[in-house]
Design a protein around this motif. Sequence first.
Motif, short mmCIF file in Angstrom:
data_model
loop_
_atom_site.label_atom_id
_atom_site.label_comp_id
_atom_site.label_asym_id
_atom_site.label_seq_id
_atom_site.Cartn_x
_atom_site.Cartn_y
_atom_site.Cartn_z
N LYS A 99 -12.21 -4.15 -7.17
CA LYS A 99 -12.83 -3.77 -5.89
C LYS A 99 -11.83 -3.01 -5.05
O LYS A 99 -10.62 -3.27 -5.11
CB LYS A 99 -13.26 -5.01 -5.10
CG LYS A 99 -14.52 -5.66 -5.55
CD LYS A 99 -14.90 -6.75 -4.57
CE LYS A 99 -16.35 -7.13 -4.74
NZ LYS A 99 -16.75 -8.13 -3.77
N GLU A 100 -12.35 -2.09 -4.26
CA GLU A 100 -11.50 -1.35 -3.32
C GLU A 100 -11.99 -1.62 -1.91
O GLU A 100 -13.20 -1.66 -1.66
CB GLU A 100 -11.59 0.14 -3.63
CG GLU A 100 -10.62 0.96 -2.80
CD GLU A 100 -10.58 2.42 -3.22
OE1 GLU A 100 -10.67 3.28 -2.33
OE2 GLU A 100 -10.45 2.68 -4.44
N PHE A 101 -11.04 -1.84 -1.00
CA PHE A 101 -11.35 -2.11 0.40
C PHE A 101 -10.56 -1.15 1.27
O PHE A 101 -9.41 -0.85 0.98
CB PHE A 101 -10.97 -3.55 0.78
CG PHE A 101 -11.73 -4.61 0.03
CD1 PHE A 101 -12.93 -5.09 0.53
CD2 PHE A 101 -11.25 -5.13 -1.16
CE1 PHE A 101 -13.63 -6.07 -0.14
CE2 PHE A 101 -11.94 -6.11 -1.86
CZ PHE A 101 -13.14 -6.58 -1.34
N SER A 102 -11.16 -0.72 2.37
CA SER A 102 -10.47 0.09 3.36
C SER A 102 -9.91 -0.82 4.44
O SER A 102 -10.59 -1.74 4.88
CB SER A 102 -11.43 1.09 4.01
OG SER A 102 -11.85 2.03 3.06
N LEU A 103 -8.68 -0.55 4.82
CA LEU A 103 -8.06 -1.29 5.91
C LEU A 103 -7.97 -0.36 7.11
O LEU A 103 -7.63 0.81 6.98
CB LEU A 103 -6.66 -1.77 5.53
CG LEU A 103 -6.57 -2.77 4.40
CD1 LEU A 103 -5.12 -3.12 4.12
CD2 LEU A 103 -7.35 -4.04 4.72
N HIS A 104 -8.29 -0.90 8.27
CA HIS A 104 -8.24 -0.11 9.50
C HIS A 104 -6.94 -0.39 10.22
O HIS A 104 -6.36 -1.47 10.09
CB HIS A 104 -9.45 -0.43 10.38
CG HIS A 104 -10.75 -0.23 9.67
ND1 HIS A 104 -11.25 1.01 9.39
CD2 HIS A 104 -11.63 -1.12 9.13
CE1 HIS A 104 -12.39 0.89 8.72
NE2 HIS A 104 -12.64 -0.40 8.55
N LYS A 105 -6.50 0.57 10.96
CA LYS A 105 -5.28 0.39 11.74
C LYS A 105 -5.54 -0.59 12.87
O LYS A 105 -6.56 -0.55 13.54
CB LYS A 105 -4.81 1.73 12.33
CG LYS A 105 -4.41 2.72 11.26
CD LYS A 105 -3.70 3.90 11.88
CE LYS A 105 -3.40 4.98 10.91
NZ LYS A 105 -2.63 4.61 9.77
N LYS A 106 -4.59 -1.51 13.08
CA LYS A 106 -4.69 -2.47 14.17
C LYS A 106 -4.21 -1.82 15.46
O LYS A 106 -3.33 -0.99 15.46
CB LYS A 106 -3.83 -3.70 13.89
CG LYS A 106 -4.26 -4.48 12.67
CD LYS A 106 -5.26 -5.50 13.01
CE LYS A 106 -5.58 -6.31 11.77
NZ LYS A 106 -6.53 -7.33 11.99
N GLY A 107 -4.79 -2.30 16.57
CA GLY A 107 -4.35 -1.84 17.87
C GLY A 107 -4.93 -0.54 18.18
O GLY A 107 -4.80 0.27 18.91
#
Length: 174
Positions: free
Chosen positions: A166-174
Motif C-alpha cells: 500500500k502507498e500512503f501520502s503524508l501531509h506536512k504538519k503545521g
Amino acid sequence: MRKVLIVSDSHGSTEVLEEIASRHSKEVDLMIHCGDSELSEKDPAIVNYRAVKGNCDFYGNFPDQEVHDINGRKILVTHGHLYSVKSTLVNLYYKAEEEEADIVCFGHSHALSAEMVGDVLFINPGSIKLPRGRIEKTYVLLDLDRNKVVLRIFDYESGELPELTKEFSLHKKG
C-alpha cells in the motif's frame, strides 16, 4: 528514502526475531518492535530492535512508548494496550496528536492493519508468532519518503506479499 522494519508480538520467539534481523538489517535504518517480545532488553535476539513494553513483557525494562524522527517524520511506537486499541484508535490518535506524530506503530491485537486517521498513518504489523485474522505471520517494511510511505507486508515463512503493498501520502504538519 529511509526504511523502517516493524514487528510485533513475537511472544518469546527469539529465532524468528534473529532471522528477520538477519534478512533485513543491512537494508533498514531502524528496526522497531511494538511490544510483547517477552524478552529481557539484554537478550541478543532483541538488542538490535528499538522495543517498547507490551502487556506480556514482564522481564524487560522497555519504555511504554518511544518517538523516532526519521526523514523529517515522527514515528510514535507503543504496544497499544494502554490505549485500548482492540476497540478504538481514538485514544491513540489523541496521543499521536500530542506527540505531533505522522506515523503510529502499535501491536497488541495481533491483527495486520494500516489506515489513515486524519493525517496520521496507523500501522499494526500483525504478529510474527500468533497472527489473528489471517494465517500469515506478518511484519512490515516501510519505505519512507518526505511525502509518501510505501508499506510492504512480509510473511515470515513465504516472504513478501506484493498484493498487500500500500502507498500512503503524508501531509506536512503545521
